[in-house]
Design an enzyme around this catalytic site. Structure first.
Site, PDB file in Angstrom:
ATOM      1  CB  SER A 147      96.879 -22.158  95.602  1.00 54.51           C
ATOM      2  OG  SER A 147      96.112 -21.246  94.814  1.00 54.51           O
ATOM      3  CB  ILE A 187      91.957 -22.361  85.077  1.00 54.86           C
ATOM      4  CG1 ILE A 187      91.923 -21.756  86.485  1.00 54.86           C
ATOM      5  CG2 ILE A 187      93.063 -21.700  84.254  1.00 54.86           C
ATOM      6  CD1 ILE A 187      93.197 -21.990  87.286  1.00 54.86           C
ATOM      7  N   GLY A 188      90.650 -23.935  82.692  1.00 56.64           N
ATOM      8  CA  GLY A 188      90.748 -24.444  81.332  1.00 56.64           C
ATOM      9  C   GLY A 188      89.604 -24.004  80.443  1.00 56.64           C
ATOM     10  CB  VAL A 189      85.907 -24.336  80.660  1.00 54.20           C
ATOM     11  CG1 VAL A 189      85.931 -25.856  80.607  1.00 54.20           C
ATOM     12  CG2 VAL A 189      85.612 -23.844  82.069  1.00 54.20           C
ATOM     13  CD  GLU A 190      86.800 -18.685  84.402  1.00 50.50           C
ATOM     14  OE1 GLU A 190      85.898 -18.700  85.267  1.00 50.50           O
ATOM     15  OE2 GLU A 190      87.884 -18.069  84.557  1.00 50.50           O
ATOM     16  CG  ASP A 311      93.406 -20.209  96.946  1.00 52.73           C
ATOM     17  OD1 ASP A 311      92.210 -19.961  97.187  1.00 52.73           O
ATOM     18  OD2 ASP A 311      93.930 -19.985  95.836  1.00 52.73           O
ATOM     19  CG  MET A 317      91.426 -23.820  96.853  1.00 56.34           C
ATOM     20  SD  MET A 317      92.492 -25.100  96.166  1.00 56.34           S
ATOM     21  CE  MET A 317      94.022 -24.201  95.942  1.00 56.34           C
ATOM     22  CG  HIS A 447      59.613  -6.545  83.648  1.00 52.26           C
ATOM     23  ND1 HIS A 447      59.615  -7.857  83.237  1.00 52.26           N
ATOM     24  CD2 HIS A 447      59.061  -5.820  82.635  1.00 52.26           C
ATOM     25  CE1 HIS A 447      59.073  -7.929  82.031  1.00 52.26           C
ATOM     26  NE2 HIS A 447      58.722  -6.701  81.646  1.00 52.26           N
TER      27      HIS A 447
END
Length: 463
Positions: A147, A187-190, A311, A317, A447
């Site tokens: 892609s 992609i935008g938030v990362e 993709d 994807m 733990h």
């Protein structure tokens, strides 16, 4: 044509959907030809996606951790940002990976070409390189051309950069102080999160009312709530145009039937990705730039000797999903084209590398309630009572498990908070293997680690 070749398997693309199959089939005794425009393995993941973006993200996390020094009883300066040095670190990682991949190719018997493959008909392709063009006849074909970044068809779209521009080798995009990011997908938030960690003041314009569409709704709302404390986010913002005046950019968008503008020093287009179909795909009856329809065995409908993992089929994807699909396709080819291995889409986990992290696998709560109704059992483990979360000072988050109330089988798992990307793997395995609450409750996780929350959540349903 300079030459003609006959092979058992021709592969278009050497990314996650292509090269795992190539190596498996090569070792299985098949004559394999693979062609890729980059001329090495890894596809967009290594060229401009997962690997380089996470190299930048890790640098940003080091700086973000310094902001927490007082919590741990420490003191000191928050590191200064040398953007060029961070990009050099990214380049070093990419070049190291490329060198390792080159060695892998050289150790194999794969006929590997830097170039593109054009579909001639259902039995042959044309390989086009800088030096020659030639026909390749095949018994099986794998289309794994992946892609590319999608761009909104708006005025001024050419003024924006995308993930390719940011993370490619030798990238030259300067560090932005006020980036405007169009698109609130993963992609935008990362990108927004890592740039904010490095000192930028980003804004996100998302056209829908939820960040990262397709997530479990509770995770999406949690992510938006937490990111809004660091990042300017406008939901329901439909971008209409991008303008530039000297070194400043202006983005015009509609929200609540009113026009708004936002100014910044860089515009990043993060509106998803679109399938990159090979030239000549119309010869098989499929439109260009559209997902190729595949069966769960990764075969093209009407062309069982042609496979389309990754993709290119648009179903999942993600690089790790493409790798698994590639291997499944290879298994079926190795069996002479018999459908011996099937793709389980619901057991593929996703991760969103923001702060906080988000991860999930299987059915969302909304999907589970739609399919199973009152028989769905939902159990949660709150990070607020977790010892490791307390140690890290990261007590905002949760693990949510969805079970079939009749047979206690795990239907879905969703995690919001620190280390979510690490925690999701065993739950993906549980989905894949059809495990139930008792199986998760009776495994001893170490733990003090947040993975214990998987035990504790399962035990509330199966003591």
């Amino acid at each position: 044509m300079a030459t003609e070749l006959s092979v058992d398997v021709a592969i278009l693309g050497a990314g996650g959907g292509g090269y795992p199959a190539a190596f498996f089939l090569d070792k299985s005794g098949f004559k394999v030809l693979m062609v890729d425009p980059i001329g090495n393995l890894g596809g967009n993941c290594l060229a401009e996606g997962c690997v380089p973006s996470k190299a930048v993200r890790e640098a940003s996390l080091v700086r973000a951790t310094a902001k927490k020094y007082p919590f741990f009883g420490l003191s000191g300066m928050v590191p200064q940002v040398d953007w060029k040095a961070i990009l050099a670190h990214k380049d070093k990682v990419q070049n190291t990976r490329y060198a390792l991949h080159k060695e892998e190719i050289n150790r194999s018997n794969i006929l590997f070409y830097k170039g593109v493959g054009k579909i001639v008909d259902e039995k042959k392709i044309e390989v086009i390189t800088d030096k020659e063009n030639f026909l390749v006849f095949f018994k099986f074909l794998i289309i794994a051309t992946g892609s590319r970044p999608h761009s909104l068809p708006i005025a001024g779209s050419d003024l924006a950069v995308n993930s390719h521009d940011l993370f490619k080798l030798n990238a030259t995009v300067p560090f932005p102080s006020k980036p405007i990011i169009i698109g609130g997908g993963y992609i935008g938030v990362e990108v927004a999160s890592m740039l904010e960690n490095l000192g930028a003041k980003p804004s996100i314009l998302e056209s829908t009312e939820l960040l990262v569409g397709g997530l479990d709704r509770e995770l999406s709302l949690f992510l938006a709530e937490k990111l809004k404390t660091r990042i300017h986010i406008e939901l329901g913002a439909k971008v209409e145009s991008i303008e530039k005046d000297r070194d400043k950019f202006k983005v015009v968008y509609q929200k609540n039937n009113q026009a708004h503008t936002l100014e910044g020093d860089l515009v990043i287009m993060a509106t998803g990705r679109e399938c990159l179909t090979p030239e000549g795909i119309e010869k098989l009856g499929f439109p260009s730039s559209k997902p190729l329809p595949v069966t769960s065995f990764l075969q093209l409908y009407d062309f069982p000797h042609i496979y389309a993992p990754g993709d290119i089929n648009g179903k999942s994807m993600l690089f790790h999903s493409a790798v698994l699909q590639s291997i499944i396709a290879a298994h079926n080819i190795a069996a002479g084209g018999q459908p011996v291995s099937r793709m389980d889409w619901k057991s593929v986990p996703y991760t969103v590398f923001t702060e906080p992290e988000i991860a999930g696998v299987g059915l969302t709560e909304e999907e589970a309630l739609h399919l199973y109704g009152q028989h769905v059992e939902i159990v949660k483990y709150d990070y607020a009572v977790d010892s490791r979360a307390e140690i890290l000072g990261e007590t905002e988050g949760f693990i949510k498990l969805l079970f079939d109330g009749e047979n206690k089988r795990l239907l879905g798992a969703h995690i919001a908070g620190v280390e979510a990307s690490q925690l999701i793997a065993p739950l993906a395995l549980a989905i894949r293997e059809g495990l139930d609450a008792e199986a998760l409750a009776h495994v001893a996780f170490p733990h003090p680690m947040i993975s214990e929350g998987i035990n504790k959540a399962a035990r509330t349903f199966s003591p």
